[in-house]
Design a protein around this motif. Structure first.
Motif, PDB file in Angstrom:
ATOM      1  N   ALA A   1       0.683  -1.342   0.169  1.00  0.00           N
ATOM      2  CA  ALA A   1       0.020  -0.018  -0.109  1.00  0.00           C
ATOM      3  C   ALA A   1       0.885   1.332   0.228  1.00  0.00           C
ATOM      4  O   ALA A   1       0.519   2.148   0.759  1.00  0.00           O
ATOM      5  N   ALA A   2       1.877   1.310  -0.977  1.00  0.00           N
ATOM      6  CA  ALA A   2       2.835   2.448  -0.995  1.00  0.00           C
ATOM      7  C   ALA A   2       1.976   3.584  -1.259  1.00  0.00           C
ATOM      8  O   ALA A   2       1.193   3.606  -2.012  1.00  0.00           O
ATOM      9  N   ARG A   3       2.464   4.721  -0.703  1.00  0.00           N
ATOM     10  CA  ARG A   3       1.999   6.092  -1.061  1.00  0.00           C
ATOM     11  C   ARG A   3       2.435   6.501  -2.511  1.00  0.00           C
ATOM     12  O   ARG A   3       1.670   7.258  -3.318  1.00  0.00           O
ATOM     13  N   ALA A   4       3.703   6.081  -2.776  1.00  0.00           N
ATOM     14  CA  ALA A   4       4.224   6.728  -4.044  1.00  0.00           C
ATOM     15  C   ALA A   4       5.340   5.814  -4.434  1.00  0.00           C
ATOM     16  O   ALA A   4       5.999   4.771  -3.853  1.00  0.00           O
ATOM     17  N   LEU A   5       5.302   5.452  -6.005  1.00  0.00           N
ATOM     18  CA  LEU A   5       6.663   4.903  -6.549  1.00  0.00           C
ATOM     19  C   LEU A   5       7.677   5.990  -7.094  1.00  0.00           C
ATOM     20  O   LEU A   5       7.120   6.684  -7.832  1.00  0.00           O
ATOM     21  N   ALA A   6       8.904   5.972  -6.828  1.00  0.00           N
ATOM     22  CA  ALA A   6       9.550   7.107  -7.290  1.00  0.00           C
ATOM     23  C   ALA A   6      10.622   6.598  -8.219  1.00  0.00           C
ATOM     24  O   ALA A   6      11.279   5.597  -7.703  1.00  0.00           O
ATOM     25  N   LEU A   7      10.877   7.063  -9.401  1.00  0.00           N
ATOM     26  CA  LEU A   7      11.894   6.689 -10.464  1.00  0.00           C
ATOM     27  C   LEU A   7      12.889   7.707 -10.663  1.00  0.00           C
ATOM     28  O   LEU A   7      12.431   8.950 -10.738  1.00  0.00           O
ATOM     29  N   SER A   8      14.072   7.374 -10.869  1.00  0.00           N
ATOM     30  CA  SER A   8      15.105   8.428 -11.377  1.00  0.00           C
ATOM     31  C   SER A   8      15.242   8.045 -12.791  1.00  0.00           C
ATOM     32  O   SER A   8      15.781   7.125 -13.029  1.00  0.00           O
ATOM     33  N   VAL A   9      15.218   9.080 -13.673  1.00  0.00           N
ATOM     34  CA  VAL A   9      15.570   8.939 -15.080  1.00  0.00           C
ATOM     35  C   VAL A   9      16.563   9.788 -15.420  1.00  0.00           C
ATOM     36  O   VAL A   9      16.560  11.040 -15.598  1.00  0.00           O
ATOM     37  N   SER A  10      17.622   9.419 -15.965  1.00  0.00           N
ATOM     38  CA  SER A  10      18.746   9.952 -16.145  1.00  0.00           C
ATOM     39  C   SER A  10      18.882  10.530 -17.714  1.00  0.00           C
ATOM     40  O   SER A  10      17.956  10.236 -18.386  1.00  0.00           O
ATOM     41  N   ALA A  11      19.435  11.607 -18.210  1.00  0.00           N
ATOM     42  CA  ALA A  11      19.563  12.076 -19.636  1.00  0.00           C
ATOM     43  C   ALA A  11      19.645  11.255 -20.588  1.00  0.00           C
ATOM     44  O   ALA A  11      18.932  11.220 -21.849  1.00  0.00           O
ATOM     45  N   ALA A  12      20.436  10.044 -20.361  1.00  0.00           N
ATOM     46  CA  ALA A  12      20.699   8.960 -21.354  1.00  0.00           C
ATOM     47  C   ALA A  12      19.419   8.222 -21.824  1.00  0.00           C
ATOM     48  O   ALA A  12      19.267   7.480 -22.570  1.00  0.00           O
ATOM     49  N   ARG A  13      18.468   8.232 -20.562  1.00  0.00           N
ATOM     50  CA  ARG A  13      17.297   7.535 -20.990  1.00  0.00           C
ATOM     51  C   ARG A  13      16.170   8.374 -21.411  1.00  0.00           C
ATOM     52  O   ARG A  13      14.975   7.994 -21.609  1.00  0.00           O
ATOM     53  N   ARG A  14      16.356   9.780 -21.703  1.00  0.00           N
ATOM     54  CA  ARG A  14      15.312  10.475 -22.423  1.00  0.00           C
ATOM     55  C   ARG A  14      14.886  10.159 -23.710  1.00  0.00           C
ATOM     56  O   ARG A  14      15.710  10.192 -24.687  1.00  0.00           O
ATOM     57  N   SER A  15      13.810   9.635 -23.865  1.00  0.00           N
ATOM     58  CA  SER A  15      13.291   9.036 -25.286  1.00  0.00           C
ATOM     59  C   SER A  15      11.877   8.595 -25.059  1.00  0.00           C
ATOM     60  O   SER A  15      11.032   8.699 -23.965  1.00  0.00           O
ATOM     61  N   THR A  16      11.505   8.749 -26.301  1.00  0.00           N
ATOM     62  CA  THR A  16       9.981   8.237 -26.655  1.00  0.00           C
ATOM     63  C   THR A  16       9.576   6.852 -25.921  1.00  0.00           C
ATOM     64  O   THR A  16       8.651   6.553 -25.355  1.00  0.00           O
ATOM     65  N   ALA A  17      10.620   6.014 -25.876  1.00  0.00           N
ATOM     66  CA  ALA A  17      10.412   4.638 -25.437  1.00  0.00           C
ATOM     67  C   ALA A  17      10.393   4.896 -23.709  1.00  0.00           C
ATOM     68  O   ALA A  17       9.505   4.090 -23.071  1.00  0.00           O
ATOM     69  N   THR A  18      11.155   5.600 -23.349  1.00  0.00           N
ATOM     70  CA  THR A  18      10.953   5.598 -21.666  1.00  0.00           C
ATOM     71  C   THR A  18       9.507   6.461 -21.338  1.00  0.00           C
ATOM     72  O   THR A  18       8.883   5.970 -20.243  1.00  0.00           O
ATOM     73  N   THR A  19       9.134   7.238 -22.088  1.00  0.00           N
ATOM     74  CA  THR A  19       7.751   7.995 -22.066  1.00  0.00           C
ATOM     75  C   THR A  19       7.032   6.876 -21.888  1.00  0.00           C
ATOM     76  O   THR A  19       5.805   6.840 -21.261  1.00  0.00           O
ATOM     77  N   ALA A  20       6.855   5.967 -23.012  1.00  0.00           N
ATOM     78  CA  ALA A  20       5.938   4.790 -22.977  1.00  0.00           C
ATOM     79  C   ALA A  20       5.972   4.094 -21.912  1.00  0.00           C
ATOM     80  O   ALA A  20       4.935   3.384 -21.564  1.00  0.00           O
ATOM     81  N   GLN A  21       7.219   3.578 -21.393  1.00  0.00           N
ATOM     82  CA  GLN A  21       7.346   2.876 -20.193  1.00  0.00           C
ATOM     83  C   GLN A  21       6.677   3.495 -18.989  1.00  0.00           C
ATOM     84  O   GLN A  21       5.952   3.027 -18.089  1.00  0.00           O
ATOM     85  N   VAL A  22       6.646   4.649 -19.042  1.00  0.00           N
ATOM     86  CA  VAL A  22       6.367   5.254 -17.484  1.00  0.00           C
ATOM     87  C   VAL A  22       4.597   5.415 -17.713  1.00  0.00           C
ATOM     88  O   VAL A  22       4.204   5.054 -16.993  1.00  0.00           O
ATOM     89  N   ARG A  23       4.185   5.485 -19.136  1.00  0.00           N
ATOM     90  CA  ARG A  23       2.834   5.432 -19.060  1.00  0.00           C
ATOM     91  C   ARG A  23       2.209   4.289 -18.653  1.00  0.00           C
ATOM     92  O   ARG A  23       1.269   4.243 -18.192  1.00  0.00           O
ATOM     93  N   ARG A  24       2.849   3.191 -19.272  1.00  0.00           N
ATOM     94  CA  ARG A  24       2.289   1.877 -18.952  1.00  0.00           C
ATOM     95  C   ARG A  24       2.413   1.647 -17.474  1.00  0.00           C
ATOM     96  O   ARG A  24       1.410   0.953 -16.976  1.00  0.00           O
ATOM     97  N   LEU A  25       3.335   2.024 -16.844  1.00  0.00           N
ATOM     98  CA  LEU A  25       3.619   1.920 -15.515  1.00  0.00           C
ATOM     99  C   LEU A  25       2.512   2.452 -14.750  1.00  0.00           C
ATOM    100  O   LEU A  25       1.944   1.999 -13.762  1.00  0.00           O
ATOM    101  N   ARG A  26       2.292   3.820 -15.092  1.00  0.00           N
ATOM    102  CA  ARG A  26       1.260   4.570 -14.432  1.00  0.00           C
ATOM    103  C   ARG A  26      -0.329   3.893 -14.467  1.00  0.00           C
ATOM    104  O   ARG A  26      -1.007   3.739 -13.443  1.00  0.00           O
ATOM    105  N   ALA A  27      -0.439   3.200 -15.839  1.00  0.00           N
ATOM    106  CA  ALA A  27      -1.611   2.583 -15.788  1.00  0.00           C
ATOM    107  C   ALA A  27      -1.915   1.346 -15.088  1.00  0.00           C
ATOM    108  O   ALA A  27      -2.828   1.120 -14.585  1.00  0.00           O
ATOM    109  N   ALA A  28      -0.677   0.649 -14.716  1.00  0.00           N
ATOM    110  CA  ALA A  28      -0.649  -0.662 -14.003  1.00  0.00           C
ATOM    111  C   ALA A  28      -0.572  -0.281 -12.481  1.00  0.00           C
ATOM    112  O   ALA A  28      -1.079  -1.197 -11.729  1.00  0.00           O
TER     113      ALA A  28
END
Length: 319
Positions: free
Chosen positions: A244-271
């Motif tokens: 029952a966590a209040r939040a999930l915290a992710l760190s995303v470095s500049a090397a991971r800035r991409s549309t693929a990362t955005t899609a991963q975040v979107r899927r994770l948020r939905a789940a």
């Protein structure tokens, strides 16, 4: 004569030509080791693979790399330049030498040069003592903002510019990571606020930003469940649901800035459960969306965590 020879070479070079990394280095004036460092840290330049396995680079990369080198020579930071769009890079060059910005207030302190010397010399004992002294003097949040973040940034810049090697960044990452863990654990024992899970997405191996965020959150009074880097999203979802966590915290470095990362975040948020907030930080963090908080700095994360620990409403989304 040099200009005429260069023009002739351009005419003789097919548009789809490929260069070895050595040839790319000679064409741009950028050392081979620096090109490899930029690829590992920022995802640029991206090589192609021949059937033999050898790396080759499109000749079309040469003009951009020359512009990158020019921007760095004018004082712009590697992290800003190498991840910029072509239009933004042109704007940086048109603007000339950058004026001191907000980072000037958090530059490596007066003894920061000594810290860099200790890193260059792999002096683990003295580096640890110096950092512990600063942590005791400043307190966790100010220590992170005025000592750790500037030091990590300067080491990364020195690596990107070829003044330090990857071994130096690995050394400081492990040494500082160990120190941050030692500072966080006593705070975790006293924390009584809601639980926050910390992790990075698969492929994201940079963990210091995550360590810094976890320390700041524990200092604010929230409980921390630290999973570390490259955690499978399914495991993140299961743990946040089971505890029952209040939040999930992710760190995303500049090397991971991409549309693929955005899609991963979107899927994770939905789940994730609706009650669980997704916290994002780091230079590569995608733009905020419903149920996602993006924090540009540790002060804003601290404010969110303190509000959560106090049982009140957390601040609105920040970008």
């Amino acid at each position: 004569m040099g200009a005429a020879m260069a023009a002739r070479r351009r005419r003789e070079t097919p548009p789809g030509a490929r260069l070895s990394i050595g040839a790319l280095s000679r064409a741009t004036g950028i050392p081979v080791e620096t090109l490899r460092t930029w690829e590992a840290r920022y995802g640029f330049p991206v090589p192609e693979r021949r059937p033999s396995g050898h790396r080759v680079y499109a000749v079309a990369l040469v003009p951009r790399l020359r512009r990158v080198a020019e921007a760095l020579a004018r004082g712009h930071r590697a992290g800003q330049v190498l991840t910029a769009s072509e239009a933004d890079l042109q704007e940086l060059l048109a603007a000339g030498t950058p004026s001191p910005g907000p980072e000037a207030a958090t530059a490596v302190p007066a003894d920061g040069l000594e810290l860099l010397r200790l890193v260059a010399g792999f002096d683990a004992a003295r580096l640890t003592r110096a950092l512990l002294t600063q942590a005791a003097r400043l307190g966790p949040l100010e220590f992170l903002e005025t000592v750790v973040a500037p030091l990590v940034r300067e080491v990364g810049e020195a690596w990107a510019q070829g003044r330090l090697g990857v071994r130096h960044e690995h050394f400081v990452s492990e040494r500082v990571g160990d120190l941050l863990r030692s500072l966080r654990l006593p705070l975790e024992e006293r924390a009584t606020g809601p639980l926050v899970v910390f992790a990075t997405l698969p492929g994201e191996a940079h963990g210091l930003g995550l360590q810094m965020a976890a320390l700041a959150t524990a200092f604010a009074g929230c409980r921390v469940l630290y999973l570390g880097t490259e955690t499978p999203p399914a495991d993140m979802v299961t743990l946040t649901r089971d505890f029952a966590a209040r939040a999930l915290a992710l760190s995303v470095s500049a090397a991971r800035r991409s549309t693929a990362t955005t899609a991963q975040v979107r899927r994770l948020r939905a789940a994730l459960p609706r009650r669980t907030t997704l916290l994002l930080g780091g230079e590569g963090a995608p733009a905020p969306r419903t149920g996602v908080e993006v924090f540009a700095d540790l002060r804003r994360l601290d404010a969110w965590a303190r509000a959560a620990a106090a049982g009140g409403s957390a601040p609105a989304r920040t970008g």
